[in-house]
Design a protein around this motif. Structure first.
Motif, PDB file in Angstrom:
ATOM      1  N   MET A   1     -21.703  27.310 -26.674  1.00 14.91           N
ATOM      2  CA  MET A   1     -20.695  28.372 -26.785  1.00 14.91           C
ATOM      3  C   MET A   1     -19.295  27.794 -26.917  1.00 14.91           C
ATOM      4  O   MET A   1     -18.520  28.174 -27.803  1.00 14.91           O
ATOM      5  CB  MET A   1     -20.780  29.283 -25.554  1.00 14.91           C
TER       6      MET A   1
ATOM      7  N   ARG B   1     -23.004  35.937 -25.795  1.00 13.92           N
ATOM      8  CA  ARG B   1     -21.914  36.418 -26.657  1.00 13.92           C
ATOM      9  C   ARG B   1     -20.712  36.888 -25.835  1.00 13.92           C
ATOM     10  O   ARG B   1     -19.594  36.987 -26.360  1.00 13.92           O
ATOM     11  CB  ARG B   1     -22.408  37.555 -27.543  1.00 13.92           C
ATOM     12  N   ASP B   2     -20.931  37.197 -24.558  1.00 18.20           N
ATOM     13  CA  ASP B   2     -19.843  37.669 -23.697  1.00 18.20           C
ATOM     14  C   ASP B   2     -19.255  36.564 -22.826  1.00 18.20           C
ATOM     15  O   ASP B   2     -18.334  36.827 -22.038  1.00 18.20           O
ATOM     16  CB  ASP B   2     -20.341  38.809 -22.804  1.00 18.20           C
TER      17      ASP B   2
END
Length: 481
Positions: free
Chosen positions: A310, A273-274
């Motif tokens: 992602m 997520r980062d």
């Protein structure tokens, strides 16, 4: 066009430019003209530097003010900037394509935050202190402002990167001539309005517009005492050469090709997520992000798939839409540059796992899909050169020592990250990578900590107390016993 300016902000006033030349600003998202400003000539730079010189040399001027008085003025300027925060973010987004979701956290925050930080810092930092001499008597050591500063800033984070220079320069007592990038000038005129409204003395902040020629003229101007530059390695080398010849202090924050080291113990679901902020922030037009992803051979395919997933999920579109994460590149020329690199990556045997094209649903604007390359080594062109676009390369490594070797095998050294389930192990890796900044399981630019690069990534440091020191010079005064 919504934003048309006919005068330059010089010496605390709006002044007719020397020539009638103009800069037309074009929206990165629509390719339509959105504003026009005067293009400064050398004569305008002369006026700006002369105004800054007078403001600095005045015995009762900005440099002579007590720190508390300068701090109060800086807080007023921060308030004026804050009152225009939404418009700053909007103008930057229109010009360079930065999504407002990113601009709200950067262009809308850092300028006022840094002005207040340095205002508070000078309120507590002593101007002078006395040391007992190692020979006899005492020595008084003073911190004094360097003088007139040429602040030359790029287009990717125009207000944030200007504040890295403007805030400590003002705090130290310097006066400033700002030269924004021609792609992002409309926000600098908004800054001029804030400076005027805050009541800063005439000549303390001056703004000249133009391209490389005006920047070069400003760098070598005899009335300038220091140069602070953020931009490309090539331009930085040229500026360093000229400043070296002039014995003129210079701070350079240049390019990067940072590594994101994914260790074999990583919990991908916990850290992925980062990855956007660390790998692709602002369409990859961020100097410190990790665009080389180093993955262990035993988990290479898994990590390629995770990075691909992602990148492929990121919403591409109108930068003014708060849901957009990937906006357009700053210009047609920048898009061409990025597409040339993608072509080189394919020609050298790279496998594109996602992206590589212009998005089909966007007929206007300088967009390129987030692109991920697999099956390339650290010697590939896309792994060696700074692309400044949404292009990632996932590279295999054998073990930790090999990962550190690959991370350090770069002409740059600005940023970097490591991703692991063991923060202690990550910290050990961080200490071994030759770079100016690094993050364990993420990266956040801390205004209170020094930021800058090693090797071809630059000279000197910005931010933190160290950033203030870059605009000060030390004087020793001997006092007999």
């Amino acid at each position: 066009m919504d934003h048309v300016y006919g005068r330059l902000f010089l010496g605390g006033d709006w002044v007719e430019p020397v020539t009638t030349s103009t800069i037309t600003v074009v929206s990165a998202g629509t390719e339509a003209p959105i504003g026009q400003v005067p293009e400064a000539a050398p004569g305008d730079v002369d006026t700006a530097v002369a105004a800054a010189r007078r403001a600095f040399d005045d015995p009762r001027g900005w440099a002579s003010w007590e720190p508390a008085a300068r701090a109060a003025a800086m807080h007023r300027l921060a308030d004026e900037i804050d009152s225009r925060r939404t418009e700053f973010v909007r103008r930057v987004s229109l010009q360079n394509g930065m999504p407002v979701s990113i601009g709200t956290q950067t262009e809308g925050v850092y300028p006022a935050k840094l002005l207040r930080y340095y205002a508070d810092l000078i309120s507590t930092q002593p101007v002078e202190h006395t040391r007992r001499s190692m020979v006899s008597g005492n020595t008084l050591v003073r911190r004094e402002p360097l003088g007139v500063v040429a602040a030359i800033v790029p287009w990717n984070f125009p207000q944030s990167l200007l504040s890295f220079k403007l805030a400590p320069a003002l705090a130290s007592g310097c006066t400033v001539v700002v030269k924004p990038a021609p792609e992002t000038v409309l926000d600098s005129f908004l800054l001029a309005e804030a400076v005027e409204a805050a009541g800063l003395p005439a000549g303390v902040v001056n703004i000249v517009t133009g391209g490389r020629e005006i920047g070069s003229y400003l760098v070598i101007h005899p009335g300038v005492d220091k140069v602070a530059f953020t931009g490309s390695e090539a331009a930085g080398r040229s500026i360093a050469q000229r400043c070296g010849e002039l014995l003129r202090p210079v701070t350079l924050e240049l390019g990067g090709k940072s590594a994101g080291i994914v260790l074999d113990d990583v919990d991908i679901a916990a850290v992925a997520r980062d990855w956007f902020g660390a790998f692709l922030l602002n369409q990859g037009q961020t100097c410190y992000i990790s665009t080389r992803i180093l993955a262990p051979a035993g988990r290479y395919d898994e990590i390629v798939d995770a990075v691909t997933s992602m990148a492929a999920r990121l919403r591409i579109g109108d930068p003014l839409d708060p849901k957009t994460l990937i906006g357009p590149l700053v210009s047609a020329r920048q898009r061409d540059r990025v597409e040339d690199y993608i072509a080189k990556g394919i020609a050298e045997g790279g496998r594109v796992t996602t992206g590589g094209k212009r998005p089909e649903h966007l007929s206007r604007g300088w967009y390129v899909e987030p692109t991920v390359f697999a099956d390339l080594g650290n010697d590939a062109t896309v792994a060696r050169e700074e692309i400044f676009g949404p292009v990632l390369t996932v590279i295999r490594y054998r073990d930790e020592d090999d990962a550190v070797r690959l991370a350090n095998d770069s002409t740059y050294g600005l940023g970097g990250t490591v991703w692991t389930s063991d923060p202690t192990r990550g910290l050990d890796i961080a200490r071994r990578v030759r770079t100016g900044s690094f993050g364990v399981n993420g990266f956040t630019l801390d205004p209170g900590a020094p930021f800058g690069g090693v090797k071809a990534s630059g000279l000197g440091r910005e931010l933190g107390p160290e950033g203030l020191s870059a605009y000060q010079q030390l004087k020793s005064i001997y006092l007999p016993a």
